[in-house]
Design an enzyme around this catalytic site. Sequence first.
Site, PDB file in Angstrom:
ATOM      1  N   GLU A   1       3.044  -5.095   3.275  1.00  0.00           N
ATOM      2  CA  GLU A   1       2.716  -4.366   2.035  1.00  0.00           C
ATOM      3  C   GLU A   1       3.171  -2.929   2.179  1.00  0.00           C
ATOM      4  O   GLU A   1       3.040  -2.345   3.265  1.00  0.00           O
ATOM      5  CB  GLU A   1       1.199  -4.335   1.766  1.00  0.00           C
ATOM      6  CG  GLU A   1       0.621  -5.617   1.234  1.00  0.00           C
ATOM      7  CD  GLU A   1      -0.881  -5.513   0.910  1.00  0.00           C
ATOM      8  OE1 GLU A   1      -1.364  -4.403   0.580  1.00  0.00           O
ATOM      9  OE2 GLU A   1      -1.551  -6.551   1.001  1.00  0.00           O
TER      10      GLU A   1
ATOM     11  N   TYR B   1       0.356   2.323   3.655  1.00  0.00           N
ATOM     12  CA  TYR B   1       0.572   3.033   2.381  1.00  0.00           C
ATOM     13  C   TYR B   1       0.806   4.516   2.646  1.00  0.00           C
ATOM     14  O   TYR B   1       0.066   5.368   2.147  1.00  0.00           O
ATOM     15  CB  TYR B   1      -0.621   2.789   1.446  1.00  0.00           C
ATOM     16  CG  TYR B   1      -0.581   1.400   0.858  1.00  0.00           C
ATOM     17  CD1 TYR B   1       0.119   1.142  -0.317  1.00  0.00           C
ATOM     18  CD2 TYR B   1      -1.199   0.331   1.493  1.00  0.00           C
ATOM     19  CE1 TYR B   1       0.186  -0.139  -0.858  1.00  0.00           C
ATOM     20  CE2 TYR B   1      -1.136  -0.950   0.974  1.00  0.00           C
ATOM     21  CZ  TYR B   1      -0.446  -1.174  -0.211  1.00  0.00           C
ATOM     22  OH  TYR B   1      -0.373  -2.439  -0.740  1.00  0.00           O
TER      23      TYR B   1
ATOM     24  N   ASP C   1      -9.215  -6.110  -3.823  1.00  0.00           N
ATOM     25  CA  ASP C   1      -8.692  -5.288  -4.913  1.00  0.00           C
ATOM     26  C   ASP C   1      -8.048  -6.126  -6.020  1.00  0.00           C
ATOM     27  O   ASP C   1      -6.919  -5.905  -6.404  1.00  0.00           O
ATOM     28  CB  ASP C   1      -7.681  -4.302  -4.297  1.00  0.00           C
ATOM     29  CG  ASP C   1      -7.107  -3.327  -5.298  1.00  0.00           C
ATOM     30  OD1 ASP C   1      -7.841  -2.906  -6.207  1.00  0.00           O
ATOM     31  OD2 ASP C   1      -5.908  -3.011  -5.185  1.00  0.00           O
TER      32      ASP C   1
ATOM     33  N   GLU D   1      -6.173  -8.150   5.837  1.00  0.00           N
ATOM     34  CA  GLU D   1      -6.911  -6.937   6.176  1.00  0.00           C
ATOM     35  C   GLU D   1      -8.374  -7.189   6.536  1.00  0.00           C
ATOM     36  O   GLU D   1      -9.286  -6.557   5.972  1.00  0.00           O
ATOM     37  CB  GLU D   1      -6.809  -5.913   5.040  1.00  0.00           C
ATOM     38  CG  GLU D   1      -5.377  -5.461   4.788  1.00  0.00           C
ATOM     39  CD  GLU D   1      -5.263  -4.316   3.784  1.00  0.00           C
ATOM     40  OE1 GLU D   1      -6.281  -3.947   3.174  1.00  0.00           O
ATOM     41  OE2 GLU D   1      -4.155  -3.793   3.624  1.00  0.00           O
TER      42      GLU D   1
HETATM   43  C1  GCB Z   1      -4.001  -3.447   0.265  1.00  0.00           C
HETATM   44  C2  GCB Z   1      -4.534  -4.775  -0.086  1.00  0.00           C
HETATM   45  C3  GCB Z   1      -4.229  -5.166  -1.511  1.00  0.00           C
HETATM   46  C4  GCB Z   1      -4.445  -3.958  -2.425  1.00  0.00           C
HETATM   47  C5  GCB Z   1      -3.478  -2.875  -2.010  1.00  0.00           C
HETATM   48  C6  GCB Z   1      -3.645  -1.585  -2.836  1.00  0.00           C
HETATM   49  O1  GCB Z   1      -3.865  -3.098   1.412  1.00  0.00           O
HETATM   50  O2  GCB Z   1      -4.112  -5.793   0.789  1.00  0.00           O
HETATM   51  O3  GCB Z   1      -5.049  -6.236  -1.887  1.00  0.00           O
HETATM   52  O4  GCB Z   1      -4.291  -4.265  -3.766  1.00  0.00           O
HETATM   53  O5  GCB Z   1      -3.713  -2.536  -0.675  1.00  0.00           O
HETATM   54  O6  GCB Z   1      -2.972  -1.436  -3.834  1.00  0.00           O
HETATM   55  O7  GCB Z   1      -4.481  -0.766  -2.467  1.00  0.00           O
END
Ligand code: GCB
Length: 651
Positions: free
Chosen positions: A540, A504, A207, A451
């Site tokens: 994250e 997330y 990403d 990941e």
């Molecule tokens: C993740 C990734 C990261 C992305 C982020 C997102 O899990 O490790 O590279 O940018 O999520 O914002 O979706």
Amino acid sequence: MARGSAVAWAALGPLLWGCALGLQGGMLYPQESPSRECKELDGLWSFRADFSDNRRRGFEEQWYRRPLWESGPTMDMPVPSSFNDISQDWRLRHFVGWVWYEREVILPERWTQDLRTRVVLRIGSAHSYAIVWVNGVDTLEHEGGYLPFEADISNLVQVGPLPSRLRITIAINNTLTPTTLPPGTIQYLTDTSKYPKGYFVQNTYFDFFNYAGLQRSVLLYTTPTTYIDDITVTTSVEQDSGLVNYQISVKGSNLFKLEVRLLDAENKVVANGTGTQGQLKVPGVSLWWPYLMHERPAYLYSLEVQLTAQTSLGPVSDFYTLPVGIRTVAVTKSQFLINGKPFYFHGVNKHEDADIRGKGFDWPLLVKDFNLLRWLGANAFRTSHYPYAEEVMQMCDRYGIVVIDECPGVGLALPQFFNNVSLHHHMQVMEEVVRRDKNHPAVVMWSVANEPASHLESAGYYLKMVIAHTKALDPSRPVTFVSNSNYAADKGAPYVDVICLNSYYSWYHDYGHLELIQLQLATQFENWYKKYQKPIIQSEYGAETIAGFHQDPPLMFTEEYQKSLLEQYHLGLDQKRRKYVVGELIWNFADFMTEQSPTRVLGNKKGIFTRQRQPKSAAFLLRERYWKIANETRYPHSVAKSQCLENSPFT
Ligand code: GCB
């Protein structure tokens, strides 16, 4: 090694240095010294992208044999910089294939006439595959962006009277394939009712925008022909003494003498030694501490190495000075220890990313970012998702910012990416990362991937091998990879020292339901801890936020939603913080560019700062939290609470 007791990596010492697959020589950062000179080649280079159908016209017409302008139109290209955002040509922004850089250099006479001088061409990084010619002679190839590579070009420049003008040509290919790191695929779109003949796209599985080019400095430097090739340092602590184990490799001759001096920050010699390896003892040591963990963070000694050697052309000397921070790193089943004290990572994930320059190294940006980190009270970051410029790592040593050093093992999303060729390359990349960054006290852990599809059996074997190899290369640091798999399915976690988890909640699912975060986070932590009994970092978490969007009650994409999501995560983190959760790294420090897609609005907007480094509301919230945690976890604890925020020069 028994789990449950503290595993003190530093104490293991340099057991297995040199068990590399095939790297030749060291990769010391170029520096000026009484025996070494540097010539930076940053500035404007001639540039041409090969837009031919097969992208191979440059090779067919041998563009490296003559000045590049003779082959056709060129443009000015700044180095360092990504080439993508520099021009007004949309084709260049999305270009996939070979681009050509060229620059002429005039060398000082002493470099070309003195045969005791060795001239080296060093490229800080070229993403992703590079071929280098000097005066039309094929000199060097390198696979993989984000890491330096170099060649001794003495025999090309010392060829008689005054060939002092050099033409350096570098062809770079940014194509990502199933065996590059990061991997990618090229997809040919063959429906002729929709796509012209031969139409293809580059698919990536990560990403961030696949910026490319000469994104770090290119330079020439000299050493004597017998020279200090590499230095490896590990440190440990015995009562109040620091121990510095050093190992030095010399190339060019076997007849040499090495003298080593360790100087403190006031330039006082505190220990000395001789020979290619040894241990220096520093009584009353000043340890290297992370920022905000101690009243005197980031203390650095200097290791001065002096070589004298006999060569067939007479005596030569070489001098190299390495900054050394004396500190230990250890992991228990619930703690991450620095200098024997529990360390809590309160920090960020970053990207090398900015307007116009893309991933190009930029001093103003570097200093601004470190000032923001200090303002924020951040004590750590992860180099998501590739090794950052060496100058960044040096700043971390000097500012006490702890680093989880991640290799470009990102986007390992498809089963076919876990093959033997990739595994071999991945191990080689880890060798290059460790070789480059092994001496940075700020680096406390290696991350071999972000990941990966770690629920696959093949990924389990692959990760096991890469992690074992990294541990063999550097027994002095823990190793991890960053997982977003389910705890029950993940096949790589058995091999890591610290579990790093990305999640997330209330962003990629349960949209808007912030009330679920604490429950889901608790379940995540409890499941993983119960299964593995290893310290956990929330590596994250975050929410997409468009600066200036406001809505109360909070809705997704607003500053209020980002703040509320963070608050809920923080409540969940605080439940486990003094138990086994040893860190939290927000995604992301700043907004950054990605490929275009319906879910990205001019890039990823999960930054707490905008891409231009201006704070969103969440930055203030995080700042309060980080300074509060810093005050609670400071050592020695006698330092007055709240002193940091009120008295800090950075407030
Ligand atoms: C993740 C990734 C990261 C992305 C982020 C997102 O899990 O490790 O590279 O940018 O999520 O914002 O979706």
